[in-house]
Motif scaffolding. Sequence first.
Motif, mmCIF file in Angstrom:
data_model
loop_
_atom_site.group_PDB
_atom_site.id
_atom_site.type_symbol
_atom_site.label_atom_id
_atom_site.label_comp_id
_atom_site.label_asym_id
_atom_site.label_seq_id
_atom_site.Cartn_x
_atom_site.Cartn_y
_atom_site.Cartn_z
ATOM 1 N N UNK A 1 0.819 -1.218 0.000
ATOM 2 C CA UNK A 1 0.000 0.000 0.000
ATOM 3 C C UNK A 1 0.854 1.271 0.000
ATOM 4 N N UNK A 2 2.181 1.098 -0.071
ATOM 5 C CA UNK A 2 3.084 2.237 -0.150
ATOM 6 C C UNK A 2 3.584 2.742 1.180
ATOM 7 N N UNK A 3 3.037 2.244 2.288
ATOM 8 C CA UNK A 3 3.484 2.690 3.605
ATOM 9 C C UNK A 3 4.750 1.950 4.019
ATOM 10 N N UNK A 4 5.678 2.627 4.700
ATOM 11 C CA UNK A 4 6.929 1.960 5.097
ATOM 12 C C UNK A 4 6.685 0.899 6.158
ATOM 13 N N UNK B 1 8.805 -1.503 13.006
ATOM 14 C CA UNK B 1 9.199 -2.610 13.878
ATOM 15 C C UNK B 1 8.032 -3.514 14.276
ATOM 16 N N UNK B 2 6.802 -3.000 14.214
ATOM 17 C CA UNK B 2 5.634 -3.804 14.550
ATOM 18 C C UNK B 2 5.153 -4.661 13.384
ATOM 19 N N UNK B 3 5.728 -4.473 12.190
ATOM 20 C CA UNK B 3 5.330 -5.257 11.017
ATOM 21 C C UNK B 3 5.849 -6.686 11.133
ATOM 22 N N UNK B 4 4.985 -7.655 10.935
ATOM 23 C CA UNK B 4 5.398 -9.064 10.955
ATOM 24 C C UNK B 4 5.991 -9.410 9.594
ATOM 25 N N UNK B 5 7.310 -9.294 9.482
ATOM 26 C CA UNK B 5 7.979 -9.514 8.199
ATOM 27 C C UNK B 5 7.863 -10.953 7.719
ATOM 28 N N UNK B 6 7.730 -11.901 8.655
ATOM 29 C CA UNK B 6 7.608 -13.312 8.261
ATOM 30 C C UNK B 6 6.208 -13.616 7.747
ATOM 31 N N UNK B 7 5.203 -13.128 8.439
ATOM 32 C CA UNK B 7 3.823 -13.400 8.054
ATOM 33 C C UNK B 7 3.438 -12.660 6.786
ATOM 34 N N UNK B 8 4.068 -11.502 6.546
ATOM 35 C CA UNK B 8 3.695 -10.658 5.417
ATOM 36 C C UNK B 8 4.644 -10.783 4.228
ATOM 37 N N UNK B 9 5.367 -11.887 4.145
ATOM 38 C CA UNK B 9 6.249 -12.073 2.982
ATOM 39 C C UNK B 9 5.441 -11.954 1.690
#
Length: 309
Positions: free
Chosen positions: A200-203, A206-214
């Motif tokens: 969606x263009x947003x950066x 640290x709260x972003x789940x990088x594994x779940x949101x691959x």
Amino acid sequence: MEQKLKEAQPNLQVQFTSSDSPTQAIAQVQSGHAAFAIVPLIEPLPDDLEATTIAYDGLTFVIPFSYSKREKGLPAQLHGRLTLQQLQQLYTSNVENWRDLGGAALPVNLYLPKNQEAIAVFQQRVLQKYPVDRMGNRPDSISVLPEFELLRTIIQDFESRQVGSIGFSSLSKVVGQCSVYPLAIQTQAQEPVQPVVLNNGKPIEPSTDLCDKKGSYRLSSELLKNGRYSLAYPIAIVYSRNNDRPPIGEKFAELFKTRRRPETPQSNRTRSFKLEFVYCLKTKHPDPRILQESGGLKSLRSLPFKPNQ
């Protein structure tokens, strides 16, 4: 790559070797030992060389990321960012604990990638006046590792020994994994810039789940192209302006200009480049269309050859 070329064009005679750095690859082109090179363009070229940008990449500094411990993790403590001045402090002074920079009470380990491209950008954009071989007051705390081993070691240091390690790599090699967190970088002239963004263009945060949101985050090609991300750089085909030399590099660059727009290395619309300094030593009938599809080509060195008619 060599095997793919042989299968695609059996009459194409090639021999591959490696260049140790962007500077060496450019020198090979300038001297006539290479027809062209594909390198990160981080310094002005000599007047007798030309460059065509075909992609963008950037340097990123990474720290351990554990989503289960995200609220107390190092990315959250640092608010997901560091300044260039803080990076200089880490690598050139005696910073032994993250609390000295406003982070958690974790000891610091420093890593360098075994990648001359990344080291060259690091030297120019981050260290600036400091030589690489004179970094820090604790030489034993700076280790050099291959890039993917570096990423694994950073998370292992945190999970096994509660050490807050930091290292760097090219963005194209970091995006898509979730063991480390790529930090936003802040300069004196601007707010922190995070080049990794959600769809969606947003950066990312640290709260972003990088594994779940691959698959739901990517590099922002706009931030890399417009220079807002201070550690971004173009990837370019470099070739000679000398009209007495066969125009292999120029033709290769024209092929990219007509069939592609410059993209980030992991773009969905562009085949990704493996950014090593590989080049082809001998060719009798170089065919840029074949070389383009192989991916990962860095420079093509033509010894006695017969150009295509």
